[in-house]
Design a protein around this motif. Structure first.
Motif, PDB file in Angstrom:
ATOM      1  N   PHE A  33       0.793  -1.231   0.000  1.00 51.49           N
ATOM      2  CA  PHE A  33       0.000   0.000   0.000  1.00 51.49           C
ATOM      3  C   PHE A  33       0.823   1.277   0.000  1.00 51.49           C
ATOM      4  O   PHE A  33       0.359   2.312  -0.422  1.00 51.49           O
ATOM      5  N   LYS A  34       2.058   1.180   0.449  1.00 54.31           N
ATOM      6  CA  LYS A  34       2.956   2.335   0.385  1.00 54.31           C
ATOM      7  C   LYS A  34       4.385   1.849   0.403  1.00 54.31           C
ATOM      8  O   LYS A  34       4.659   0.694   0.729  1.00 54.31           O
ATOM      9  N   THR A  63      -8.753  -6.299   6.534  1.00 52.13           N
ATOM     10  CA  THR A  63      -8.144  -5.754   7.755  1.00 52.13           C
ATOM     11  C   THR A  63      -8.074  -6.849   8.833  1.00 52.13           C
ATOM     12  O   THR A  63      -7.622  -6.597   9.940  1.00 52.13           O
ATOM     13  N   HIS A  99      -7.512   3.369  -4.204  1.00 47.61           N
ATOM     14  CA  HIS A  99      -8.700   3.524  -3.354  1.00 47.61           C
ATOM     15  C   HIS A  99      -8.254   4.050  -1.994  1.00 47.61           C
ATOM     16  O   HIS A  99      -7.102   3.873  -1.613  1.00 47.61           O
ATOM     17  N   ASP A 100      -9.170   4.631  -1.261  1.00 48.56           N
ATOM     18  CA  ASP A 100      -8.876   5.085   0.104  1.00 48.56           C
ATOM     19  C   ASP A 100      -9.134   3.915   1.060  1.00 48.56           C
ATOM     20  O   ASP A 100     -10.213   3.791   1.629  1.00 48.56           O
ATOM     21  N   PHE A 101      -8.145   3.028   1.176  1.00 50.49           N
ATOM     22  CA  PHE A 101      -8.301   1.835   2.001  1.00 50.49           C
ATOM     23  C   PHE A 101      -8.176   2.181   3.485  1.00 50.49           C
ATOM     24  O   PHE A 101      -7.460   3.116   3.852  1.00 50.49           O
ATOM     25  N   PRO A 102      -8.839   1.388   4.357  1.00 46.70           N
ATOM     26  CA  PRO A 102      -8.737   1.645   5.796  1.00 46.70           C
ATOM     27  C   PRO A 102      -7.358   1.269   6.362  1.00 46.70           C
ATOM     28  O   PRO A 102      -6.605   0.510   5.742  1.00 46.70           O
ATOM     29  N   GLU A 103      -7.075   1.805   7.516  1.00 44.51           N
ATOM     30  CA  GLU A 103      -5.854   1.476   8.260  1.00 44.51           C
ATOM     31  C   GLU A 103      -5.804  -0.026   8.499  1.00 44.51           C
ATOM     32  O   GLU A 103      -6.823  -0.670   8.724  1.00 44.51           O
ATOM     33  N   GLY A 110      -2.432   1.460  -2.679  1.00 43.43           N
ATOM     34  CA  GLY A 110      -3.042   2.593  -1.964  1.00 43.43           C
ATOM     35  C   GLY A 110      -3.486   3.726  -2.873  1.00 43.43           C
ATOM     36  O   GLY A 110      -4.328   4.539  -2.488  1.00 43.43           O
ATOM     37  N   THR A 111      -2.951   3.771  -4.105  1.00 42.37           N
ATOM     38  CA  THR A 111      -3.359   4.838  -5.033  1.00 42.37           C
ATOM     39  C   THR A 111      -4.663   4.501  -5.753  1.00 42.37           C
ATOM     40  O   THR A 111      -5.241   5.350  -6.429  1.00 42.37           O
ATOM     41  N   GLU A 133     -15.918  -3.378  -2.310  1.00 41.10           N
ATOM     42  CA  GLU A 133     -15.960  -3.785  -0.903  1.00 41.10           C
ATOM     43  C   GLU A 133     -17.029  -4.848  -0.731  1.00 41.10           C
ATOM     44  O   GLU A 133     -18.124  -4.751  -1.298  1.00 41.10           O
TER      45      GLU A 133
END
Length: 195
Positions: free
Chosen positions: A23-24, A64, A40-44, A37-38, A190
């Motif tokens: 994700f990063k 998660t 979608h705005d995925f959760p922590e 990560g680019t 999702e």
């Protein structure tokens, strides 16, 4: 505190070619790479269940829930891949893939477990890849379906090379009962649960 089952989030994505299954960046050498990560705005706390290497594309499950990840990886859920290979793959090569071939893994020789494999009669209806694959002028190509219950690093690529037909394009089309269906490259869906 551990999140309850209902608080966990799960996603099905079509990983594009050229993206890493993370994700990063954790490394300055990877700054120019593409990350999930680019898309979608995925959760922590999101993690990929099994990975696809940078040059592979297709179905990837994200969650998660570490227990869900362990469960799917530990249950040896079937993963089906479509591989476009260099040359017109022979029945003999298909039989070798089915019974298991010797590949290199972690600097050692590894015998792959028996799997399902067959030549596809037609070119699968997949979205175009962002980077062009060489065309027929360089010789014929063919498509094969390979379904594994294991997942060593770059296993399908190593298997097709071992039988003399290197992989040109690799797309994971199914994990367990979840398929790509009509998903397009980069799609993120999702879901409430995987199975």
């Amino acid at each position: 505190m551990e999140a309850s089952k209902s608080e966990h989030r799960h996603f099905v994505i079509y990983k594009p070619y050229g993206y890493l299954s993370q994700f990063k960046s954790h490394d300055s050498k990877q700054q120019s790479k593409n990350f999930l990560g680019t898309l979608h705005d995925f959760p922590e706390g999101i993690m990929a269940i099994g990975r696809l290497d940078e040059k592979s594309e297709g179905l990837l499950l994200l969650t998660t829930d570490g227990k869900m990840s362990d469960f799917i990886n530990g249950r040896k859920v079937e993963k089906e891949y479509y591989a476009q290979v260099d040359g017109s793959i022979s029945e003999e090569a298909i039989e070798l893939l089915k019974t298991g071939v010797e590949i290199g893994f972690d600097g050692k020789k590894y015998q792959t477990k028996p799997c399902k494999a067959f030549k596809l009669d037609a070119i699968p209806d997949l979205p175009k890849r962002s980077r062009k694959i060489r065309d027929e002028r360089h010789g014929p190509t063919s498509w094969v379906s390979i379904t594994l219950n294991e997942g060593k690093f770059r296993q399908v690529r190593k298997m097709t090379s071992a039988v003399g037909f290197p992989t040109l394009r690799l797309v994971r089309v199914r994990v367990g009962s979840i398929g790509l269906n009509t998903m397009q490259v980069g799609d993120v869906v999702e879901v409430v649960a995987f199975f």
